[in-house]
Design a protein around this motif. Structure first.
Motif, mmCIF file in Angstrom:
data_model
loop_
_atom_site.group_PDB
_atom_site.id
_atom_site.type_symbol
_atom_site.label_atom_id
_atom_site.label_comp_id
_atom_site.label_asym_id
_atom_site.label_seq_id
_atom_site.Cartn_x
_atom_site.Cartn_y
_atom_site.Cartn_z
ATOM 1 N N GLY A 68 31.291 34.122 42.409
ATOM 2 C CA GLY A 68 30.143 34.348 41.536
ATOM 3 C C GLY A 68 30.028 35.768 41.031
ATOM 4 N N ASP A 69 30.681 36.745 41.675
ATOM 5 C CA ASP A 69 30.673 38.118 41.183
ATOM 6 C C ASP A 69 31.934 38.790 41.674
ATOM 7 O OD1 ASP A 69 30.154 39.797 43.703
ATOM 8 O OD2 ASP A 69 28.497 38.369 43.787
ATOM 9 N N PRO A 70 32.322 39.906 41.066
ATOM 10 C CA PRO A 70 33.596 40.520 41.421
ATOM 11 C C PRO A 70 33.595 41.277 42.723
ATOM 12 C CG PRO A 70 32.515 41.794 39.701
ATOM 13 C CD PRO A 70 31.697 40.553 39.906
ATOM 14 N N GLY A 71 32.503 41.335 43.452
ATOM 15 C CA GLY A 71 32.509 41.969 44.769
ATOM 16 C C GLY A 71 32.472 43.475 44.705
ATOM 17 N N PRO A 72 32.607 44.138 45.899
ATOM 18 C CA PRO A 72 32.370 45.572 46.003
ATOM 19 C C PRO A 72 33.611 46.431 45.866
ATOM 20 C CG PRO A 72 32.526 44.629 48.184
ATOM 21 C CD PRO A 72 32.727 43.495 47.218
ATOM 22 N N GLY A 73 34.663 45.973 45.165
ATOM 23 C CA GLY A 73 35.885 46.760 45.108
ATOM 24 C C GLY A 73 35.730 48.064 44.361
ATOM 25 N N GLY A 74 34.912 48.060 43.285
ATOM 26 C CA GLY A 74 34.658 49.292 42.564
ATOM 27 C C GLY A 74 35.608 49.572 41.442
ATOM 28 N N GLY A 75 36.715 48.814 41.302
ATOM 29 C CA GLY A 75 37.669 49.046 40.246
ATOM 30 C C GLY A 75 37.564 47.996 39.166
ATOM 31 N N ALA A 76 38.686 47.737 38.501
ATOM 32 C CA ALA A 76 38.702 46.776 37.408
ATOM 33 C C ALA A 76 38.436 45.368 37.930
ATOM 34 C CB ALA A 76 40.048 46.827 36.709
ATOM 35 N N PRO A 77 37.619 44.595 37.217
ATOM 36 C CA PRO A 77 37.352 43.221 37.651
ATOM 37 C C PRO A 77 38.580 42.333 37.438
ATOM 38 C CG PRO A 77 36.285 43.645 35.563
ATOM 39 C CD PRO A 77 36.828 44.957 36.026
ATOM 40 N N VAL A 78 38.790 41.399 38.369
ATOM 41 C CA VAL A 78 39.932 40.501 38.325
ATOM 42 C C VAL A 78 39.441 39.088 38.598
ATOM 43 C CG1 VAL A 78 42.142 39.882 39.376
ATOM 44 C CG2 VAL A 78 41.516 42.287 39.132
ATOM 45 N N ARG A 79 39.941 38.132 37.843
ATOM 46 C CA ARG A 79 39.725 36.725 38.150
ATOM 47 C C ARG A 79 41.095 36.059 38.224
ATOM 48 N NH1 ARG A 79 34.476 34.964 37.837
ATOM 49 N NH2 ARG A 79 33.021 36.410 36.827
ATOM 50 N N ARG A 80 41.328 35.346 39.321
ATOM 51 C CA ARG A 80 42.642 34.736 39.513
ATOM 52 C C ARG A 80 42.486 33.261 39.833
ATOM 53 N NH1 ARG A 80 46.909 38.839 42.182
ATOM 54 N NH2 ARG A 80 48.256 37.385 41.059
ATOM 55 N N ASP A 81 43.334 32.464 39.204
ATOM 56 C CA ASP A 81 43.402 31.046 39.497
ATOM 57 C C ASP A 81 44.560 30.793 40.448
ATOM 58 O OD1 ASP A 81 41.322 30.649 37.762
ATOM 59 O OD2 ASP A 81 42.601 30.066 36.075
ATOM 60 N N GLY A 82 44.359 29.876 41.361
ATOM 61 C CA GLY A 82 45.420 29.591 42.303
ATOM 62 C C GLY A 82 45.272 28.226 42.928
ATOM 63 N N VAL A 83 46.208 27.939 43.825
ATOM 64 C CA VAL A 83 46.194 26.683 44.553
ATOM 65 C C VAL A 83 46.644 26.950 45.975
ATOM 66 C CG1 VAL A 83 48.565 26.119 43.869
ATOM 67 C CG2 VAL A 83 47.020 24.284 44.560
ATOM 68 N N VAL A 84 46.026 26.251 46.921
ATOM 69 C CA VAL A 84 46.461 26.291 48.316
ATOM 70 C C VAL A 84 47.201 24.984 48.572
ATOM 71 C CG1 VAL A 84 45.779 26.474 50.726
ATOM 72 C CG2 VAL A 84 44.496 27.720 48.969
ATOM 73 N N ARG A 85 48.451 25.104 48.961
ATOM 74 C CA ARG A 85 49.311 23.930 49.083
ATOM 75 C C ARG A 85 50.158 24.033 50.337
ATOM 76 N NH1 ARG A 85 51.736 24.512 44.463
ATOM 77 N NH2 ARG A 85 53.607 25.529 45.301
ATOM 78 N N GLY A 86 50.036 23.036 51.205
ATOM 79 C CA GLY A 86 50.854 22.979 52.404
ATOM 80 C C GLY A 86 52.021 22.033 52.232
#
Length: 678
Positions: free
Chosen positions: A30-48
């Motif tokens: 919901g928000d980019p968190g407390p990193g303080g740098g450039a905002p990042v949004r990443r799509d991914g998958v968890v696959r076993g």
């Protein structure tokens, strides 16, 4: 990790989980968190190995700053019914920070983490290293058993409560090595591991896939988890509580239950190619060759403050061992992931045929000892070329003149080391002397002759009092020099026999590798005579192959330390927990011995007892004849593939450096005295 989980978002995520899975939508933090740098949004998958993992709790952390802070949560998400997620966070601003991701599969009963971030006993934890990943910070992600093995092995020495933490540059350098194992964009094998000089040329790829299979057995069933955690539990340590911790435990103690781990991997054959027999130990080793046409007879390695490896090269590169070659005139510098540093390799400054001598001072300047190595049929006269040392600044610019620094009467110099006061010590293999360079100032260099007390001086180490300890390969001795260069004593006995490498531990004890039969080709010796004495690779152990402990007062135990895995010891190093590593010139292995601080060893071990498998050591089919072993700030063990296995002396040089991933306790570099933990 309780302090690093979500707070107000955790309860909301739990409530939204069933909706997300049913609807097939992503749920980001919901928000980019407390990193303080450039905002990042990443799509991914968890696959076993069994397919997508729905309902997994995905969390992104930052760790590995210069101050060694605990990991900090940056953002999180929950996977949908197809294992997909979208996570938002801000890149950390701290220099050297490492961003990584964990994904906790939901337990069978469907319960989630409680508000406040407590984990509810989730045994399956996937991981992936994001920093330095191909495709940049916004690329797609696939989190799998392979990315988990890559992260767990590469960052094994920085695992804290199933996460990663540690001071710069250790985690940062380890993160770059993780990408040599797995590709986080696809979740598969990295291109680096899949191709020569790795790939099908060594067992590393098959070992990596078998380890991923062992983890897959846990992701598939509770029974598989129970067996994995039992087999991974290190001697004297606690039982791992999740898959990531289990992988790190195997990496740090790879010889604990190799057969049981192999049986588990065979029970869940997902990834191919894989091993068809259990190894003696579950080590992962990679071969580095730089740009592919620069490594030829690497002799020794020194690490700078950032963990880059500087390597002296015996010969000019030549791919065909039958072609004559002259002495090497390049100083190599590799990043922790095996890439050339900018501008490397470096030339000039009188560099020629450097052998075992490379040292880096506290000022970052690099010294190379010009032994004058060359293959047969080289038309150059080595005599005027083996009487100098070369000096380079931290960027690789030659500081020494075209003929090298010659003050100090160097003759076939070999081992070299710089102390905390900047003084350089060099062993003159061809003149029964050492050269002392106060403060690293070449004009003040002074030669210290020792005569018959030290024949064929070879290896150099420094203790905490500034004393230099030098091995005499031709006199079966170790000479001790005071900080002012005066000869204090000569040590004999204790099994010293054709000694080569020497290394100090943090308490001032000296560890000496006894080759037993290697006559170093200096004074009137030749490389062919050495080759004849060494014999074929893989032959019987050399008579006298051992390690001698020399105490700070010069005394030794009555007998040296022997182990079935010691074939022809050459290089030797001490890691951050004072355990001892011995490179083998004959047996394609490295041996780890318990040091004087036995508390750092497995329970019941005594000083000098092997920690690695007693008869096999840590073997690897990608090794040839190894001269040097050194430990870097990420806990990787580096070896120099110095001589090839073929009995050809025209160009006998090996063409790789070998890195055992995450196997040793990290050390602070550069090494300017006894080792210090990172």
């Amino acid at each position: 990790m309780r302090a690093h989980r979500g707070h107000h978002r955790a309860a909301l995520l739990a409530a939204l989980l069933s909706v997300a899975v049913a609807a097939g939508t992503w749920q980001a933090s919901g928000d980019p968190g407390p990193g303080g740098g450039a905002p990042v949004r990443r799509d991914g998958v968890v696959r076993g190995g069994s397919g997508p993992v729905p309902g997994a709790e995905v969390t992104v952390y930052a760790a590995g700053t210069r101050f060694g802070d605990a990991p900090r949560r940056l953002g999180g998400a929950v996977t949908d019914g197809r294992g997909r997620f979208r996570v938002a966070y801000a890149e950390p601003r701290e220099p050297g920070a490492v961003v990584y991701l964990t994904a906790d599969a939901p337990p069978a009963d469907g319960t989630r983490a409680a508000a406040g971030g407590e984990r509810s006993g989730l045994p399956v934890r996937f991981a992936a290293v994001l920093t330095g990943a191909p495709g940049g910070p916004g690329g797609p992600l696939a989190v799998t058993e392979r990315t988990t093995v890559a992260a767990g092995f590469a960052l094994a020495q920085f695992t804290r409560d199933s996460g990663f933490a540690g001071p710069w540059p250790g985690p940062r350098n380890a993160a770059s090595v993780a990408h040599n194992l797995a590709d986080v964009a696809t979740g598969g094998v990295s291109p680096f591991l899949a191709a020569p000089p790795n790939g099908g040329q060594t067992s590393a790829l098959r070992t990596f896939n078998s380890l991923a299979d062992a983890v897959a057995a846990c992701t598939a069933s509770a029974r598989g988890c129970a067996e994995l955690f039992s087999a991974a539990q290190p001697p004297g340590g606690g039982r791992p509580r999740d898959t990531l911790q289990a992988v790190a435990d195997i990496a740090r103690a790879p010889g604990t239950h190799p057969g049981r781990v192999f049986a588990l991997a065979r029970s869940r054959p997902v990834y191919r190619p894989a091993l068809d027999a259990a190894p003696a130990a579950w080590t992962l080793a990679l071969r580095y060759e730089g740009n592919g046409h620069e490594v030829d007879g690497p002799g020794n390695i020194a690490f700078d403050r950032g963990g880059d490896a500087w390597i002296v090269n015996n010969y000019v590169y030549g791919a065909d061992p039958r072609d004559p070659v002259c002495g090497g005139h390049e100083l190599l510098r590799l990043r922790p992931d095996g890439r050339d540093a900018p501008g490397a390799p470096y030339r000039g400054g009188g560099l020629y045929g450097a052998g075992y001598g490379v040292a880096i001072g506290g000022d970052g300047n690099v010294w190379a000892a010009n032994f004058g190595f060359q293959g047969q049929d080289c038309a150059l006269d080595p005599d005027p070329l083996f009487r100098s040392v070369s000096q380079f600044d931290p960027r690789g610019r030659a500081l020494s003149p075209p003929q090298g620094w010659r003050q100090g009467d160097y003759v076939q110099p070999q081992g070299a080391l710089t102390g905390r006061d900047g003084t350089l010590w060099v062993a003159n293999c061809g003149s029964r002397s050492v050269t002392r360079v106060p403060g690293g100032r070449p004009g003040r260099a002074r030669n210290v002759p020792v005569g018959g007390a030290l024949v064929k001086p070879f290896g150099v180490s420094l203790d905490g009092r500034g004393r230099a300890w030098v091995t005499g390969n031709g006199s079966d001795s170790v000479a001790v020099f005071g900080p002012d260069g005066s000869l204090e004593r000569t040590v004999t006995g204790g099994g010293l026999r054709r000694p080569l490498g020497i290394a100090s531990d943090s308490l001032g004890n000296q560890w000496v590798s006894n080759s037993g039969r290697v006559p170093v080709p200096c004074e009137d010796g030749t490389a062919q005579q050495m080759a004849d004495a060494v014999g074929p690779a893989g032959g019987p152990p050399a008579d006298g192959a051992s390690v001698t402990l020399v105490r700070p007062d010069g005394s030794t135990p009555a007998q040296p330390f022997t182990a079935g895995s010691l074939m022809l010891p050459w290089g030797i190093a001490v890691d951050g927990s004072d355990t001892v590593w011995v490179a083998d010139f004959s047996g394609q292995r490295v041996t780890r011995l318990c040091g004087v601080r036995t508390r750092a060893c497995p329970p019941g071990h005594r000083t000098g007892q092997p920690i690695s498998p007693a008869s096999a050591g840590y073997g690897f089919d990608g090794l040839v004849r190894n001269t040097a072993v050194q430990i870097d700030p990420a806990g990787n063990v580096w070896l120099a593939n110095n001589w090839d296995l073929v009995p050809v002396q025209t160009n006998p040089g090996g063409h790789q450096l070998v890195l055992f991933v995450g196997l040793a306790t990290p050390v602070r570099t550069p090494l300017i005295g006894p080792p210090r933990p990172l």
